[in-house]
Design an enzyme around this catalytic site. Structure first.
Site, PDB file in Angstrom:
ATOM      1  N   SER A  66       0.795  -1.244   0.000  1.00 22.74           N
ATOM      2  CA  SER A  66       0.000   0.000   0.000  1.00 22.74           C
ATOM      3  C   SER A  66       0.819   1.282   0.000  1.00 22.74           C
ATOM      4  CB  SER A  66      -0.885   0.035   1.242  1.00 22.74           C
ATOM      5  OG  SER A  66      -2.152  -0.442   0.932  1.00 22.74           O
ATOM      6  N   LYS A 112       0.610   3.397  -2.926  1.00 22.30           N
ATOM      7  CA  LYS A 112      -0.558   4.254  -3.204  1.00 22.30           C
ATOM      8  C   LYS A 112      -0.169   5.727  -3.158  1.00 22.30           C
ATOM      9  CE  LYS A 112      -3.758   0.845  -1.256  1.00 22.30           C
ATOM     10  NZ  LYS A 112      -4.456   0.392  -0.046  1.00 22.30           N
ATOM     11  N   TYR A 142      -2.433  -2.377 -10.622  1.00 21.71           N
ATOM     12  CA  TYR A 142      -2.401  -2.113  -9.171  1.00 21.71           C
ATOM     13  C   TYR A 142      -1.637  -3.222  -8.427  1.00 21.71           C
ATOM     14  CZ  TYR A 142      -4.167  -1.999  -4.401  1.00 21.71           C
ATOM     15  OH  TYR A 142      -4.252  -2.018  -3.031  1.00 21.71           O
ATOM     16  N   TYR A 147      -4.406   3.275   7.492  1.00 25.92           N
ATOM     17  CA  TYR A 147      -5.640   2.487   7.562  1.00 25.92           C
ATOM     18  C   TYR A 147      -6.562   3.092   8.624  1.00 25.92           C
ATOM     19  CZ  TYR A 147      -2.374  -0.778   5.339  1.00 25.92           C
ATOM     20  OH  TYR A 147      -1.442  -1.345   4.541  1.00 25.92           O
ATOM     21  N   VAL A 156       0.941  -3.797   3.820  1.00 25.47           N
ATOM     22  CA  VAL A 156       0.837  -5.105   4.468  1.00 25.47           C
ATOM     23  C   VAL A 156       2.081  -5.975   4.269  1.00 25.47           C
ATOM     24  CG1 VAL A 156      -1.695  -5.187   4.505  1.00 25.47           C
ATOM     25  CG2 VAL A 156      -0.454  -6.145   2.545  1.00 25.47           C
TER      26      VAL A 156
HETATM   27  N1  GLU Z   1      -1.947  -5.256  -2.455  1.00 23.93           N
HETATM   28  C1  GLU Z   1      -2.604  -5.137  -1.189  1.00 23.93           C
HETATM   29  C2  GLU Z   1      -4.098  -5.135  -1.383  1.00 23.93           C
HETATM   30  O1  GLU Z   1      -4.583  -4.449  -2.222  1.00 23.93           O
HETATM   31  C3  GLU Z   1      -2.151  -3.893  -0.507  1.00 23.93           C
HETATM   32  C4  GLU Z   1      -2.812  -3.719   0.797  1.00 23.93           C
HETATM   33  C5  GLU Z   1      -2.031  -2.956   1.788  1.00 23.93           C
HETATM   34  O2  GLU Z   1      -0.796  -2.940   1.801  1.00 23.93           O
HETATM   35  O3  GLU Z   1      -2.697  -2.355   2.614  1.00 23.93           O
HETATM   36  O4  GLU Z   1      -4.833  -5.789  -0.724  1.00 23.93           O
END
Ligand code: GLU
Length: 365
Positions: A83, A86, A207, A259, A277
Site C-alpha cells: 500500500s 498508493k 495495481y 488504515y 501489508v
Molecule cells: N496489495 C494489497 C491489497 O490491495 C495492498 C494492501 C495494503 O498494503 O494495505 O490488498
C-alpha cells in the site's frame, strides 16, 4: 525511560549515544536492539506469498533532507511495497492530470474503515480517498500510458524517489493476482460507476504490479526524504514529485495513510505516513527527514507492530510531533506577499526574459 514534567520523554537510557561521535546511528542501533524483542503480530496471509517472510526481519532507516542516511538492522532486506505505493501513484496521477481531474475521481476524506473496505460515495461511486484500495485502484488507473506503459512510468517514478533501479517481486504479484478477488470486485464497481475508464482487469493487474514493487527500509526512508524535501531527492537532486503536489500528498497521508489507525497515528506520532501489508512504514517529518521501517509482523489493522513501535519511540524521544512547534520559531512566517509581475529584481533582463516574466511572473511568489 522517564517522562519529564511536560510529558516529554527523555531520549533514552544513559544518554551514552548522545555523547558518541555518531549519535543518530547509535540511537537507531539501540532502538533496533530494544524493539527487536517484540514478537506480537502476524504475517499477512491473504496474499499467500507474503507468508514466506521471515518473522524476525526488522530494519530501520532514516534519511535527512541534507542527504545523510542512517540505518540499523535489516534495512536492505527487500520486501514488497504494497500500500505504500498508493502514495507514489497518487503523486504521479496528480502530475499527469492536475488536482481537479484527480479529485473528480477520488476524494480526500478519511474513511475510518479498513484498507479493503468498499468506501465509495453512494451517489457518485467516488472512492473516499486514494489510500484505501478502492481509491488506489482508481488512482493507478489514471496513470498515463499514451507514451510509455504505465508500469514503466511507475517504476521510473519509484526510481526517482529511491535513486536506484526498481523491480517487481513476480511471485507476490502472481499470488495477489490469483487471489485478489475482492480488489477485482471493487474495480468492477468502479467501472460500473464510470470512475474507472480502463477495464477492471487491466486496472487491478497494474495495481497488483505496483503493490509488488520491491523496496527496502532504506528506499522508504529516501522516498520519505524526497517528500520532506519539497519533492527533491536529497541524495541525487532529482525531482521525484513536483513541489506543488507535495503538500497535497502529505495531507492525505496524514489523514488516511495508516488504515483505520490513521487518527491514533497522527495523534501519537504526528508525522504523515503510509504503511503496507508487506510490513513497511514510510513516515515523513516535513523539512527534516524520511523514516523507513520494515518488519512483517502486522497488528489487527494491518500495520507493522515493530514499525509502529519504532516510529512512536523516535517521535516521542525527540519530540518530533509535527504540531510540536517551539514557540521561539513560531513567529508569523507570511508577512507580505508579492509576485514577480509586480515586483522585479534589479537585474537587467533581455526582452525575451521580460516577456516570460510578464506572462509567468504571477506564478512566482
Ligand atoms: N496489495 C494489497 C491489497 O490491495 C495492498 C494492501 C495494503 O498494503 O494495505 O490488498
Amino acid at each position: 525511560m522517564a517522562d519529564d514534567a511536560d510529558g516529554n520523554r527523555g531520549a533514552g537510557g544513559d544518554f551514552a549515544w548522545a555523547l558518541s561521535a555518531a549519535p543518530v546511528q547509535d540511537y537507531l542501533e539501540r532502538l533496533h536492539a530494544e524493539l527487536a524483542g517484540i514478537d506480537g503480530g502476524a504475517l499477512a496471509d491473504y496474499i499467500p506469498e507474503l507468508t514466506r517472510a521471515d518473522r524476525g526481519w526488522f530494519g530501520i532507516a532514516l534519511a535527512t533532507v541534507d542527504g545523510h542516511v542512517y540505518q540499523a538492522g535489516d534495512s536492505r532486506q527487500p520486501f514488497t511495497v504494497q500500500s505504500i505505493s498508493k502514495a507514489i501513484a497518487y503523486g504521479l496521477a496528480l502530475e499527469d492530470h492536475g488536482l481537479d481531474a484527480v479529485l473528480a475521481k477520488v476524494g480526500v476524506e478519511p474513511s475510518g474503515e479498513a484498507f479493503n473496505s468498499i468506501s465509495l460515495e453512494p451517489a457518485t461511486g467516488r472512492p473516499l480517498n486514494p489510500m484505501i484500495n478502492a481509491g488506489a485502484i482508481a488512482t493507478t488507473a489514471l496513470v498515463r500510458d499514451d507514451q510509455e506503459p504505465a508500469l514503466s512510468r511507475l517504476l521510473a517514478t519509484f526510481a526517482r524517489y529511491t535513486g536506484r533501479h526498481m523491480g517487481l517481486d513476480e511471485a507476490v504479484f502472481a499470488s495477489e493476482r490469483e487471489t485478489g478477488h475482492r480488489n477485482r470486485a471493487i474495480a468492477h464497481l468502479l467501472r460500473g460507476y464510470g470512475i474507472l475508464e480502463r477495464s477492471p482487469e487491466e486496472a487491478t493487474d497494474l495495481y497488483f504490479q505496483q503493490c509488488a514493487i520491491r523496496v527496502t527500509a532504506r528506499d522508504l526512508a529516501l522516498m520519505g526524504a524526497c517528500l520532506a524535501n519539497g519533492g527533491v531527492n536529497p541524495v541525487t537532486g532529482v525531482v521525484a514529485l513536483k513541489r506543488r503536489y507535495v503538500d497535497k500528498l502529505l495531507a492525505v497521508m496524514s489523514t488516511c495513510g495508516m488504515y483505520d489507525y490513521s487518527g491514533g497515528w497522527i495523534f501519537n506520532v504526528g508525522m504523515p505516513a503510509k504503511s503496507g501489508v508487506g510490513g513497511g512504514i514510510m513516515a515523513v517529518l516535513p523539512g527534516q527527514f524520511g523514516l523507513g521501517v520494515f518488519s512483517p509482523l502486522l497488528d489487527s489493522k494491518g500495520n507493522s507492530v515493530r514499525g509502529i513501535a519504532a516510529c512512536e519511540r523516535i517521535s516521542r524521544d525527540f519530540g518530533l510531533h509535527m504540531f510540536n512547534v517551539a514557540r521561539a520559531t513560531s513567529a508569523t512566517v507570511l508577512r507580505r506577499s508579492y509576485d514577480c509581475r509586480r515586483v522585479r529584481s534589479r537585474r537587467g533582463r533581455s526582452a525575451a526574459e521580460l516577456a516570460v516574466l510578464d506572462a509567468e511572473g504571477g506564478r512566482i511568489r
